[in-house]
Design a protein around this motif. Sequence first.
Motif, PDB file in Angstrom:
ATOM      1  N   CYS A  14     -17.734   0.007  16.411  1.00 48.74           N
ATOM      2  CA  CYS A  14     -18.034  -1.473  15.818  1.00 48.74           C
ATOM      3  C   CYS A  14     -16.373  -1.667  14.887  1.00 48.74           C
TER       4      CYS A  14
ATOM      5  N   HIS B  15     -16.629  -3.937  12.617  1.00 44.02           N
ATOM      6  CA  HIS B  15     -17.163  -4.445  11.450  1.00 44.02           C
ATOM      7  C   HIS B  15     -17.780  -3.238  10.310  1.00 44.02           C
ATOM      8  N   CYS B  16     -18.203  -2.451  10.880  1.00 44.54           N
ATOM      9  CA  CYS B  16     -19.198  -1.507  10.494  1.00 44.54           C
ATOM     10  C   CYS B  16     -18.709   0.651  10.739  1.00 44.54           C
TER      11      CYS B  16
ATOM     12  N   CYS C  93     -22.614  -4.595  18.247  1.00 42.24           N
ATOM     13  CA  CYS C  93     -23.324  -4.435  17.731  1.00 42.24           C
ATOM     14  C   CYS C  93     -24.687  -3.663  17.182  1.00 42.24           C
TER      15      CYS C  93
ATOM     16  N   CYS D   5     -24.919  -3.625  13.285  1.00 39.40           N
ATOM     17  CA  CYS D   5     -24.785  -4.778  12.051  1.00 39.40           C
ATOM     18  C   CYS D   5     -24.803  -6.335  12.547  1.00 39.40           C
TER      19      CYS D   5
END
Length: 340
Positions: free
Chosen positions: A51, A53-54, A73, A76
Amino acid sequence: MEISEIQTRIENLPLDDQNLIYKQLVNLVNDLDIDISQIQSSQKASESRHCPHCQSSHTVKNGKEHGVQRFLCRSCKRCYRVTTGTFNARMRKGKGELLKLYMKSLLGGDSIRKSASKCKIAVPTSFQWRHRILAALQTQQTKVILDGIVESDDIFLPYSQKGQRNIERKPRKRGKGIFEPKKRGISDEKVAIIISQDRKSQKHLQVATRGRISEKNIEEVLDGKLSKNSILCTDSHPSYIAYAKTNKIEHKTIKATAKQYIKEGKYHIQHVNQTANEMKKWLDNFNGVATKYLQNYLNWFAVLKRIETAQIPLRELSIMICASFDAIKIIKAIPNLSYI
Ligand SMILES: [Zn+2]
């Protein structure tokens, strides 16, 4: 000119010159073979499991949007597409052969203007492409873990607002008494760069702050950059001493006044000092880089030798930039950098 004529001419050249021409031809053929979109899709395939983002790998496919695979994901709960954040996302012409030509021009050390004219693109486009590529190189800096004897030092460059429209005006000095002490040493007019490298020539260069560096600045730059068994070598700057002590890092201090000084036969900061000098000289080629874009140039300098000594430099650069998925995020974050 007929091809046979070119051939005859080459054959009549001294052997050294012939070799040089063949080498250049081999380079050209190698470059022709590079398929950036193919490199990009294989990097994406391996990266798509994570992911953006995370960084979690707990992800699943989640349908398609305009033919592009979407992922969800589980950690998150956010969605992403594999094109998220690639350096050439929404770069209309920045694909295929033209991008390759542009990258070759960049590798050749051309100015933004010269690259623009070679590729027949507008100067602002050339500027955007250059900075997307250089921001993508930041991934290499993010990934690097320095190991063994690690030399680190800070250097200062003048703060520059080159090319910015609303130039911050210096406050007028009004009624400054003659007894007021002069500002001494390192002022806010300078930006501090922390340069670190290990003995395997892995480099890490980061803009730390404006003005004097603190223990916190060093912490922010070196956090997660040193392997467990590294030994940090620096001058006797109190911020470095405090940082090493707080983080329980084995630390050797070298007297700043005697840069040639070598402790116990191996601990010194000569390599990092040499890198600093090379970097300053290299930056001169660009006629003053604005501080807001300085980190992009540092990203480039950090991998310059690796690219130049690679068998196929263009391929090396392509792989490096295709490994990045946050180039656009990095560029968007520039106005919020603490030292701007
Ligand atoms: Zn996530």
